[in-house]
Motif scaffolding. Structure first.
Motif, PDB file in Angstrom:
ATOM      1  N   ARG A  28      57.541  87.827 129.862  1.00 45.20           N
ATOM      2  CA  ARG A  28      57.191  88.073 128.458  1.00 45.20           C
ATOM      3  C   ARG A  28      56.066  89.098 128.328  1.00 45.20           C
ATOM      4  NH1 ARG A  28      58.049  82.467 128.031  1.00 45.20           N
ATOM      5  NH2 ARG A  28      55.810  82.027 128.046  1.00 45.20           N
ATOM      6  N   ALA A  29      55.280  89.276 129.375  1.00 42.47           N
ATOM      7  CA  ALA A  29      54.235  90.301 129.353  1.00 42.47           C
ATOM      8  C   ALA A  29      54.829  91.706 129.289  1.00 42.47           C
ATOM      9  CB  ALA A  29      53.338  90.166 130.586  1.00 42.47           C
ATOM     10  N   LEU A  30      56.136  91.818 129.543  1.00 45.53           N
ATOM     11  CA  LEU A  30      56.809  93.115 129.461  1.00 45.53           C
ATOM     12  C   LEU A  30      57.061  93.556 128.023  1.00 45.53           C
ATOM     13  CD1 LEU A  30      59.562  92.699 132.201  1.00 45.53           C
ATOM     14  CD2 LEU A  30      57.778  94.449 132.193  1.00 45.53           C
ATOM     15  N   GLU A  31      56.922  92.675 127.051  1.00 46.28           N
ATOM     16  CA  GLU A  31      57.344  92.992 125.687  1.00 46.28           C
ATOM     17  C   GLU A  31      56.696  94.262 125.153  1.00 46.28           C
ATOM     18  OE1 GLU A  31      56.749  90.985 121.374  1.00 46.28           O
ATOM     19  OE2 GLU A  31      57.790  89.725 122.845  1.00 46.28           O
ATOM     20  N   THR A  32      55.383  94.375 125.278  1.00 50.41           N
ATOM     21  CA  THR A  32      54.717  95.573 124.752  1.00 50.41           C
ATOM     22  C   THR A  32      55.129  96.824 125.543  1.00 50.41           C
ATOM     23  OG1 THR A  32      52.771  95.116 126.137  1.00 50.41           O
ATOM     24  CG2 THR A  32      52.738  94.301 123.872  1.00 50.41           C
ATOM     25  N   ILE A  33      55.416  96.649 126.823  1.00 51.05           N
ATOM     26  CA  ILE A  33      55.870  97.774 127.644  1.00 51.05           C
ATOM     27  C   ILE A  33      57.267  98.206 127.206  1.00 51.05           C
ATOM     28  CG2 ILE A  33      56.449  98.496 130.000  1.00 51.05           C
ATOM     29  CD1 ILE A  33      54.392  96.354 130.928  1.00 51.05           C
ATOM     30  N   LEU A  34      58.151  97.244 126.972  1.00 55.79           N
ATOM     31  CA  LEU A  34      59.498  97.555 126.503  1.00 55.79           C
ATOM     32  C   LEU A  34      59.444  98.246 125.146  1.00 55.79           C
ATOM     33  CD1 LEU A  34      61.231  94.194 127.490  1.00 55.79           C
ATOM     34  CD2 LEU A  34      61.585  96.410 128.596  1.00 55.79           C
ATOM     35  N   ASP A  35      58.561  97.778 124.266  1.00 55.05           N
ATOM     36  CA  ASP A  35      58.430  98.403 122.951  1.00 55.05           C
ATOM     37  C   ASP A  35      57.962  99.846 123.088  1.00 55.05           C
ATOM     38  OD1 ASP A  35      59.214  96.043 121.812  1.00 55.05           O
ATOM     39  OD2 ASP A  35      57.218  95.463 121.121  1.00 55.05           O
ATOM     40  N   ALA A  36      56.985 100.074 123.969  1.00 59.66           N
ATOM     41  CA  ALA A  36      56.477 101.436 124.159  1.00 59.66           C
ATOM     42  C   ALA A  36      57.565 102.350 124.717  1.00 59.66           C
ATOM     43  CB  ALA A  36      55.266 101.418 125.080  1.00 59.66           C
ATOM     44  N   LEU A  37      58.332 101.858 125.680  1.00 66.30           N
ATOM     45  CA  LEU A  37      59.437 102.646 126.229  1.00 66.30           C
ATOM     46  C   LEU A  37      60.500 102.908 125.166  1.00 66.30           C
ATOM     47  CD1 LEU A  37      59.910 101.040 129.759  1.00 66.30           C
ATOM     48  CD2 LEU A  37      59.249 103.404 129.292  1.00 66.30           C
ATOM     49  N   GLY A  38      60.755 101.899 124.337  1.00 64.57           N
ATOM     50  CA  GLY A  38      61.733 102.067 123.262  1.00 64.57           C
ATOM     51  C   GLY A  38      61.307 103.130 122.273  1.00 64.57           C
ATOM     52  N   ARG A  39      60.025 103.131 121.899  1.00 63.56           N
ATOM     53  CA  ARG A  39      59.532 104.166 120.980  1.00 63.56           C
ATOM     54  C   ARG A  39      59.621 105.546 121.622  1.00 63.56           C
ATOM     55  NH1 ARG A  39      55.753 100.107 119.904  1.00 63.56           N
ATOM     56  NH2 ARG A  39      54.270 100.984 121.394  1.00 63.56           N
ATOM     57  N   TRP A  40      59.267 105.623 122.900  1.00 64.22           N
ATOM     58  CA  TRP A  40      59.316 106.907 123.609  1.00 64.22           C
ATOM     59  C   TRP A  40      60.741 107.449 123.644  1.00 64.22           C
ATOM     60  CZ3 TRP A  40      61.603 108.480 128.261  1.00 64.22           C
ATOM     61  CH2 TRP A  40      61.165 109.720 128.759  1.00 64.22           C
ATOM     62  N   GLY A  41      61.688 106.589 123.989  1.00 64.94           N
ATOM     63  CA  GLY A  41      63.080 107.024 124.053  1.00 64.94           C
ATOM     64  C   GLY A  41      63.650 107.355 122.683  1.00 64.94           C
ATOM     65  N   ALA A  42      63.269 106.571 121.661  1.00 70.29           N
ATOM     66  CA  ALA A  42      63.805 106.794 120.319  1.00 70.29           C
ATOM     67  C   ALA A  42      63.360 108.120 119.736  1.00 70.29           C
ATOM     68  CB  ALA A  42      63.386 105.652 119.399  1.00 70.29           C
ATOM     69  N   GLY A  43      62.231 108.632 120.209  1.00 68.55           N
ATOM     70  CA  GLY A  43      61.771 109.918 119.715  1.00 68.55           C
ATOM     71  C   GLY A  43      62.751 111.040 119.973  1.00 68.55           C
ATOM     72  N   ALA A  44      63.582 110.892 120.993  1.00 67.40           N
ATOM     73  CA  ALA A  44      64.572 111.921 121.344  1.00 67.40           C
ATOM     74  C   ALA A  44      65.965 111.589 120.829  1.00 67.40           C
ATOM     75  CB  ALA A  44      64.607 112.091 122.863  1.00 67.40           C
ATOM     76  N   MET A  45      66.082 110.532 120.017  1.00 71.81           N
ATOM     77  CA  MET A  45      67.389 110.082 119.527  1.00 71.81           C
ATOM     78  C   MET A  45      67.537 110.418 118.053  1.00 71.81           C
ATOM     79  SD  MET A  45      67.454 106.300 121.306  1.00 71.81           S
ATOM     80  CE  MET A  45      68.118 105.678 119.774  1.00 71.81           C
ATOM     81  N   ALA A  46      68.277 111.478 117.750  1.00 72.38           N
ATOM     82  CA  ALA A  46      68.503 111.830 116.355  1.00 72.38           C
ATOM     83  C   ALA A  46      69.740 111.128 115.798  1.00 72.38           C
ATOM     84  CB  ALA A  46      68.647 113.342 116.215  1.00 72.38           C
ATOM     85  N   ALA A  47      70.779 111.024 116.618  1.00 69.61           N
ATOM     86  CA  ALA A  47      72.030 110.411 116.181  1.00 69.61           C
ATOM     87  C   ALA A  47      72.770 109.899 117.406  1.00 69.61           C
ATOM     88  CB  ALA A  47      72.894 111.414 115.425  1.00 69.61           C
ATOM     89  N   PRO A  48      73.554 108.836 117.256  1.00 66.69           N
ATOM     90  CA  PRO A  48      74.289 108.296 118.408  1.00 66.69           C
ATOM     91  C   PRO A  48      75.410 109.222 118.843  1.00 66.69           C
ATOM     92  CG  PRO A  48      74.918 107.151 116.395  1.00 66.69           C
ATOM     93  CD  PRO A  48      73.771 108.041 116.036  1.00 66.69           C
ATOM     94  N   GLY A  49      75.724 109.186 120.135  1.00 70.34           N
ATOM     95  CA  GLY A  49      76.861 109.929 120.647  1.00 70.34           C
ATOM     96  C   GLY A  49      78.155 109.195 120.353  1.00 70.34           C
ATOM     97  N   PRO A  50      79.288 109.815 120.646  1.00 69.92           N
ATOM     98  CA  PRO A  50      80.590 109.217 120.325  1.00 69.92           C
ATOM     99  C   PRO A  50      80.813 107.855 120.976  1.00 69.92           C
ATOM    100  CG  PRO A  50      80.831 111.534 120.911  1.00 69.92           C
ATOM    101  CD  PRO A  50      79.425 111.163 121.233  1.00 69.92           C
ATOM    102  N   GLN A  51      80.248 107.651 122.171  1.00 63.49           N
ATOM    103  CA  GLN A  51      80.465 106.390 122.881  1.00 63.49           C
ATOM    104  C   GLN A  51      79.308 105.411 122.733  1.00 63.49           C
ATOM    105  OE1 GLN A  51      83.481 106.004 124.185  1.00 63.49           O
ATOM    106  NE2 GLN A  51      83.908 108.104 123.518  1.00 63.49           N
ATOM    107  N   ASP A  52      78.258 105.797 122.004  1.00 67.73           N
ATOM    108  CA  ASP A  52      77.080 104.930 121.877  1.00 67.73           C
ATOM    109  C   ASP A  52      77.351 103.775 120.921  1.00 67.73           C
ATOM    110  OD1 ASP A  52      75.687 106.539 123.569  1.00 67.73           O
ATOM    111  OD2 ASP A  52      74.567 107.589 122.000  1.00 67.73           O
ATOM    112  N   VAL A  53      76.856 102.604 121.269  1.00 62.05           N
ATOM    113  CA  VAL A  53      76.993 101.423 120.413  1.00 62.05           C
ATOM    114  C   VAL A  53      75.606 100.898 120.078  1.00 62.05           C
ATOM    115  CG1 VAL A  53      79.228 100.798 121.394  1.00 62.05           C
ATOM    116  CG2 VAL A  53      77.142  99.817 122.371  1.00 62.05           C
TER     117      VAL A  53
END
Length: 223
Positions: free
Chosen positions: A86-111
């Motif tokens: 559970r100590a990973l939660e803030t780390i996962l959130d930070a990684l999620g924000r970092w990755g989402a910064g490069a995500m404008a729209a989903p690809g054809p196969q993205d769910v």
């Protein structure tokens, strides 16, 4: 088996535990809620059963995941994060924000899955952006998640909550542009990209409360 990098280094140790394919996504899903094996498998489209079994075993050996009895009717076993996990939660959130910064729209196969939507809401939460407690129910494509935001904390979950939400949102991938600030709440509603059940004022509060901007490179792609 997880790779040993042969270094007495915290990052090397973390990489050996979480660096295998699917491990981070398993941790992400379990950070939202304990899950049965079947639910994990269905919520991670594309993961082979044998790989999921191996990753769960490795994460248990590493002290990140444990098995607990399911108290719901029918019993069975749930996989859940340990306190160390559970100590990973803030780390996962930070990684999620970092990755989402490069995500404008989903690809054809993205769910979008229930767990990925819930985790995205948690990662995009902005403390002190609201002065009241508000509950939201979000439907994005086939995914459904909920969030309860206070001025200082966020709680998220899968599916439909037991309590009636203050605002229900129906949207497709256009919700990403709203969270990025590239599509205003008024424009999202007038265009039909987003439909709501509730007040437009509460929708504006939602947009203030959940925000992840795009990087310059991702914005260039959308222009």
């Amino acid at each position: 088996m997880a790779k040993d990098y042969g270094q007495f280094c915290g990052l090397a140790k973390a990489s050996s535990v979480l660096g295998e394919r699917w491990s981070l996504l398993i941790a992400r899903d379990l950070s939202v809620a304990p899950r049965r094996f079947k639910d994990l498998h269905e919520g991670l489209p594309g993961v082979p059963t044998s790989v999921l079994t191996a990753r769960l075993r490795d994460l248990q050996v590493a002290g990140v995941v444990t098995r607990v009895a399911d108290e719901r009717p029918g019993g069975g076993v749930l996989y859940a994060l340990t306190p160390h996990g559970r100590a990973l939660e803030t780390i996962l959130d930070a990684l999620g924000r970092w990755g989402a910064g490069a995500m404008a729209a989903p690809g054809p196969q993205d769910v979008i899955t229930d767990a990925s939507l819930a985790a995205a809401l948690r990662a995009s939460y902005q403390p002190r952006a609201t002065c009241t407690t508000t509950s939201y129910l979000i439907h994005t494509g086939a995914a459904t998640a909920w969030a309860e935001a206070t001025p200082t904390a966020i709680t998220v979950g899968l599916g439909v909550p037991d309590l009636l939400a203050d605002l229900t949102i129906h949207s497709g991938p256009e919700l990403r542009a709203v969270l990025a600030g590239d599509l205003s709440p008024a424009a999202a509603l007038s265009s039909g990209a987003v439909r709501i059940e509730g007040s437009s004022d509460v929708f504006e509060r939602f947009v203030r409360t959940f925000h992840v901007p795009l990087t310059e490179a991702a914005m260039e792609v959308t222009r």
